[in-house]
Structure formats: structure tokens, C-alpha cells
Design a protein around this motif. Structure first.
Motif, mmCIF file in Angstrom:
data_model
loop_
_atom_site.group_PDB
_atom_site.id
_atom_site.type_symbol
_atom_site.label_atom_id
_atom_site.label_comp_id
_atom_site.label_asym_id
_atom_site.label_seq_id
_atom_site.Cartn_x
_atom_site.Cartn_y
_atom_site.Cartn_z
ATOM 1 N N ASN A 106 0.857 -1.190 0.031
ATOM 2 C CA ASN A 106 -0.091 0.063 0.140
ATOM 3 C C ASN A 106 0.971 1.321 0.145
ATOM 4 N N PRO A 107 0.638 2.225 -0.654
ATOM 5 C CA PRO A 107 1.087 3.492 -0.815
ATOM 6 C C PRO A 107 1.051 4.199 0.707
ATOM 7 N N VAL A 108 2.076 4.685 1.009
ATOM 8 C CA VAL A 108 2.113 5.730 2.276
ATOM 9 C C VAL A 108 1.405 7.093 1.754
ATOM 10 N N ARG A 109 0.389 7.283 2.451
ATOM 11 C CA ARG A 109 -0.613 8.513 2.112
ATOM 12 C C ARG A 109 -0.387 9.526 3.247
ATOM 13 N N PRO A 110 -0.830 10.707 3.239
ATOM 14 C CA PRO A 110 -1.198 11.705 4.342
ATOM 15 C C PRO A 110 -2.224 11.165 5.259
ATOM 16 N N GLU A 111 -3.148 10.438 4.576
ATOM 17 C CA GLU A 111 -4.375 9.818 5.463
ATOM 18 C C GLU A 111 -3.383 8.893 6.422
ATOM 19 N N ASP A 112 -2.404 8.063 6.361
ATOM 20 C CA ASP A 112 -1.733 7.422 7.052
ATOM 21 C C ASP A 112 -1.115 8.014 8.098
ATOM 22 N N VAL A 113 -0.621 9.019 7.811
ATOM 23 C CA VAL A 113 0.172 9.735 8.886
ATOM 24 C C VAL A 113 -0.999 10.569 9.848
ATOM 25 N N PHE A 114 -2.093 10.920 9.251
ATOM 26 C CA PHE A 114 -3.031 11.385 10.291
ATOM 27 C C PHE A 114 -3.649 10.396 11.298
ATOM 28 N N PHE A 115 -3.883 9.053 10.625
ATOM 29 C CA PHE A 115 -4.416 7.855 11.399
ATOM 30 C C PHE A 115 -3.354 7.574 12.418
ATOM 31 N N SER A 116 -2.050 7.386 12.178
ATOM 32 C CA SER A 116 -1.150 7.116 12.951
ATOM 33 C C SER A 116 -1.154 7.848 14.264
ATOM 34 N N LEU A 117 -0.982 9.306 14.083
ATOM 35 C CA LEU A 117 -0.987 10.189 15.041
ATOM 36 C C LEU A 117 -2.284 10.096 15.945
ATOM 37 N N LYS A 118 -3.510 10.125 15.178
ATOM 38 C CA LYS A 118 -4.760 9.954 16.103
ATOM 39 C C LYS A 118 -4.716 8.631 16.664
ATOM 40 N N ARG A 119 -4.297 7.732 16.033
ATOM 41 C CA ARG A 119 -4.424 6.384 16.753
ATOM 42 C C ARG A 119 -3.500 6.286 18.096
ATOM 43 N N THR A 120 -2.433 6.723 18.059
ATOM 44 C CA THR A 120 -1.780 7.060 19.343
ATOM 45 C C THR A 120 -2.389 7.924 20.421
ATOM 46 N N VAL A 121 -2.764 8.895 19.801
ATOM 47 C CA VAL A 121 -3.647 9.666 20.872
ATOM 48 C C VAL A 121 -4.840 8.991 21.544
ATOM 49 N N VAL A 122 -5.491 8.204 20.527
ATOM 50 C CA VAL A 122 -6.576 7.695 21.114
ATOM 51 C C VAL A 122 -6.586 6.380 21.921
#
Length: 530
Positions: A106-122
Motif C-alpha cells: 500500500n502507498p504511504v498517504r497523508p491519511e496514514d500519517v493522520f491516522f497514526s498520530l490520532k491512533r496513538t492519542v486515542v
């Protein structure tokens, strides 16, 4: 016969249950490491918070900005090729690198960056505070991290310099995971946490093949890594707790590297020519701490006396020789803002007088939790012997790294012998851990030594910690951290004793291994066998 044995080993290494101890001569494209890895509690980058799990995350995942094998002291582009900061608006905009793919394809997308940061916080696991200190919450993360085409724009709250924020973004919990793969393996709303503690979903130079706690950790090379494929096809880290066994495996050719040899073993191997020793200064500080939930350890006189009951020189001149130096402040030597003063020496009579003058009744008997491996058990026995001379008796409780750390996080220990490394390369990382605790309630978990020892830090020290964080003048900021370290030296239930120096034994044919000042700066990508 030699070719036959090599081929046999190569085949055996492909099988997770292979009895490696019966074989010799590792394959030319596989690095086999003997190491104590029982400290691992989790390998999900949103949860991983141990030394060995830090090594794993660094080699399997990328961040927007990161410290790399080529130069562990320089912040470099990672998944972002460039960035621009605006201190006035408290924002940093990162431009995402084109063409990078996750191990899944899968390509690395801006959405993956947002998801990863949000996931850690949640998820809010142990390392989440590194990100949430920027003012990020599950409720506001969509406003604090935004996608703008191929850019990710982050916003932060608080009086931080942009360099501090960049170091936060280079830390372990800011690692980027493959959203599509992770969410395909989500169960019961866990955002894939259970799955990522047994699998990987990164874009880094290696990908996980198998992980069995306190047994084995194997990663395979990512041939499409954007900085170039690793030279080793696989790295196998075998859990070997005993230093003597690590040496035997190395000398017999069953492993290429031994990570946890004793100073005596290192001294015996140097000069032989069959093994080479490489030395790496480390940022880890080792300490003895007293849980303030234990009544006998609450008097400040006990803390004061303890500083004179550690045989600093005796340990560093014997079983710690070459692997630790005396260091009595929370920020490691060699970094801006460090305090190198060592005002305490082993002095039993002075310790006795401190206790007597304060009316402390002895003997005091408390348990001392310790990791059941070298050199921690030797350190515990030394402390047990010297403290007993002043009437403080330690009952040593050995356990695996994971057991000891889990107990520490639950605040169920009495005395603890452990170590601490910076979460990111800024003195606030350790200042917050050793000099800040504004909420000591049981339900207010914090990944700090202060909270874990139930020490309600004085309000003045809390304020001084926040003031140093906000200071924009570099020289003034360093001086403020030096003063904080003096305060912790003078009055704290945490007795900082040593700074680590790592000695690694390698087969002569191994080159390119990189071990920076922290476990997050351990790299296998450049390793080769000549």
C-alpha cells in the motif's frame, strides 16, 4: 562439510522452532544476535515503551522526521522530504515523500500519517504523552493535524520552540503505520492494537517475520526501502539472558553478535582476535527509587542517607567497569544542559548519622525489584550489602524485564532498581520524568519515574520544569535544567547512580552496526558481513 552445515543452518533459521544451539556458522546474509529481550511488553509503536521494543520500532517503522543510521545526531528527512515552521502560529507543515510504500504494498498517504498520530492519542498507551503534551486530545486531533494535498500540517499548543516539537515528531509514538492493513485487523474497537503486538505494518527497512516474547524476534529486509535495501536479508535476535551463554554462542559461531556481556568477559575477549568489541556511550541513567506508598521510605532522611550508601566506585571499578560511569543527575553527560557534578560518595557513617539525627528507627526491611540478568542482579546484591550496614535491609525480588517494568508502572513495588532513557533528545524528556508530577492520583497514570514512585513533586519544582520547557534562549534553558538537576540531587526519592556505556561483542566479519545514545538509535540497515 562446511557448506553443508551452512545450508542446514539457513534452512533451520527459516523455521521458528529451530534448535539453533546445535548448529554453527551463521549464513552470510543473516545477522544472528544474542540479546536479553525479555523487557518487551509491546511492539505496537503506539504502545512500545521499552528499550528493546524501541530498537524494533526504529528498524521497522518510519516517521516524518527521524534520526538515521548515517548520522544519529542529526535530525533528517524521513517520510517527509522537507518542512517549514511558523513559531507565531505554532504550526509545522511537512511535505510527504512521493512513491514510498508500506510492506503490504500500500502507498504511504497523508491519511496514514493522520491516522497514526490520532491512533496513538486515542489509544493513550504508555508513550502517548509524548504527543499529547503538544495539546492533542482525541477530541481536537482533527483540528491539530490536517491534510493539505501532499502536506501534513500540525498545530501545537504551549510555549514550545519548533525544535522541541520536531524532536517530538521524531519520537517512537509518531511512527507511521499502514491504516488499511491495521484497520483490516481491528478487533472490538482496539484500532488493531492486539494485531500490531504480534505483527507489523510499517514502511521501514525491515518487516516483522516472527516475535515470541522472551524467545525470538526476527525481521526480514524490505528490498524496496526508499533509502536502499538492507544488506542483510534477515536479522534474528535470540533471547539469551545469561551473559556466559551469549559468549559461548558468539565464540562457537552460532551468533554474530552478543549484546549483554559482562566487563570481565569483555576484558577476556579483547586482544584475542576472534571477537571485536565496539563501545557506544549511552543516554540511559540507572537509578534506585523508593515508592512513596511505602511508609518506611517516606522520610526524606531515608532518601538523603541512601545517596551515601551506594558504593559507586566499588561497582564501577569491578563488575560495571567499562559499562557504566558514575553519574548522579537525570540528564546524561555529553548533552547540552547536563550536570556532571558527583557530590555523593560511599560513606556509611554519614548515612547512619543522617538517619539517627532524623530519629529514623532501624532496621528497615523493604523489597527491591530487579531485572534477573547481568548486571542488575550484581548491582542489587551490592546495594543489599552496603545498605544493610546502615540498617536498611533489601529483600531482592528478581523478575523478567517485562515483569519488573509492569510492576513499576502499577506502583506496586517498594524499592526499584531500574534505568531510564530519554523518550526524545531534549532535556525536557528527562526533566518531566524526574522533576515533574502535578497529579499524583492513582488514576492519573503518567510515564514518569516521579508518578510511578508516587512522589508528589513540590509545586516549585513543577513550575521550574515548565519554565525551562518554555525558555527560548538556549543558554538560559540549559542553565535552568542544570538547576533542576541540582534540586533533584538534593531532595528526591530517586537516587541516580550511573550512566551506561554499551559494549557490544561482534564477530570480526560484521561491520556497519550502528548504536546511538538511545535504544531508538540502534540500526541494522547498514550491517554487512565481510
Amino acid at each position: 562439510m562446511k557448506f553443508f552445515r551452512t545450508a542446514m543452518l539457513a534452512a533451520a533459521l527459516a523455521l521458528p522452532l529451530a534448535p539453533l544451539h546445535a548448529l554453527a556458522e551463521t549464513p552470510p546474509d543473516v545477522l544472528v544476535v544474542a540479546q536479553n529481550i525479555d523487557d518487551i511488553v509491546a511492539i505496537d509503536p503506539a504502545q512500545a515503551y521499552e528499550f528493546t521494543s524501541g530498537e524494533f520500532v526504529t528498524n521497522v517503522y518510519d516517521r516524518l522526521v527521524q534520526y538515521d543510521a548515517e548520522d544519529t545526531e542529526k535530525l533528517a528527512p524521513g517520510l517527509a522530504t522537507e518542512w517549514s515552521s511558523d513559531a507565531a502560529s505554532k504550526t509545522i507543515a511537512f511535505t510527504l515523500r512521493d512513491g514510498v510504500k508500506f510492506h503490504s504494498g500500500n502507498p504511504v498517504r497523508p491519511e496514514d500519517v493522520f491516522f497514526s498520530l490520532k491512533r496513538t492519542v486515542v489509544l493513550n498507551k504508555a508513550p502517548a504523552f509524548i504527543l499529547t503534551q503538544l495539546g492533542w486530545t482525541p477530541e481536537n486531533i482533527a483540528e491539530m493535524v490536517k491534510i493539505d494535498g501532499n502536506k501534513i500540517v500540525i498545530k501545537y499548543e504551549g510555549d514550545f520552540s519548533p525544535n522541541f516539537v520536531l524532536n517530538v515528531m521524531a519520537s517512537r509514538p509518531a511512527s507511521v503505520v499502514d491504516e488499511l492493513t491495521v484497520m483490516a485487523n481491528e478487533k472490538d474497537g482496539d484500532l488493531g492494537n492486539a494485531w500490531l503486538n504480534a505483527n507489523s505494518a510499517g514502511s521501514g527497512p525491515f518487516k516483522l517475520r516472527v516475535f515470541r516474547p522472551a524467545e525470538i524476534l526476527t525481521v526480514d529486509a524490505n528490498p524496496d526501502y526508499f533509502k536502499g535495501a538492507p544488506k542483510m536479508k534477515s536479522v534474528i535476535i535470540r533471547h539469551v539472558a545469561e551473559a556466559a551463554t551469549q559468549q559461548l554462542l558468539l565464540e562457537s559461531g552460532d551468533v554474530d553478535m552478543a549484546q549483554n556481556l559482562t566487563p570481565d568477559q569483555v576484558a577476556g575477549l579483547e586482544g584475542k582476535g576472534t571477537v571485536k568489541i565496539e563501545t557506544y556511550p549511552q543516554a540511559a541513567v540507572h537509578f534506585l527509587s523508593f515508592n512513596q506508598k511505602t511508609a518506611a521510605l517516606q522520610p526524606e532522611a531515608v532518601w538523603d542517607a541512601a545517596r551515601y550508601l551506594v558504593d559507586y566506585k566499588g561497582m564501577t571499578d569491578s563488575f560495571l567497569k567499562g559499562q557504566m560511569t558514575t553519574h548522579q543527575a537525570f540528564w546524561p553527560s555529553g548533552f547540552p544542559g547536563a550536570l556532571d557534578d558527583t557530590p555523593f560518595t560511599y560513606d556509611v557513617e554519614k548515612a547512619k548519622k543522617i538517619l539517627a539525627d532524623a530519629g529514623i528507627k532501624t532496621p528497615i526491611t523493604v523489597t527491591l525489584d530487579v531485572i534477573n540478568s547481568t548486571p542488575f542482579t550484581d548491582m542489587a546484591q551490592s546495594l543489599q550489602s552496603t545498605f544493610a550496614q546502615a540498617g536498611i535491609n533489601f529483600e531482592i525480588v528478581p523478575g523478567t524485564g517485562a515483569q519488573v517494568i509492569t510492576k513499576y508502572r502499577a506502583r506496586t513495588h517498594e524499592a526499584m532498581l531500574l534505568y531510564w532513557g530519554p523518550d526524545f533528545m531534549d532535556p525536557h524528556s528527562n526533566a518531566k520524568a524526574f522533576a515533574y508530577n502535578a497529579d499524583n492520583a492513582d488514576g492519573s497514570y503518567q510515564s514518569t519515574t516521579t508518578w510511578r514512585n508516587a512522589w508528589a513533586v513540590p509545586d516549585e519544582m513543577n513550575k521550574a520544569t515548565l519554565a525551562a520547557l518554555a525558555e527560548t534562549d538556549g543558554a538560559k534553558r540549559d542553565a535552568m535544567y542544570v538547576d533542576l538537576q541540582k534540586q533533584v540531587q538534593a531532595k528526591s526519592p530517586i537516587v541516580i547512580m550511573f550512566q551506561a556505556v554499551k559494549q557490544v561483542a561482534l564477530a570480526p566479519k560484521v561491520s556497519g552496526y550502528v548504536n546511538g545514545a538511545t535504544s531508538d538509535f540502534v540500526y541494522y540497515r547498514l550491517v554487512a558481513k565481510n
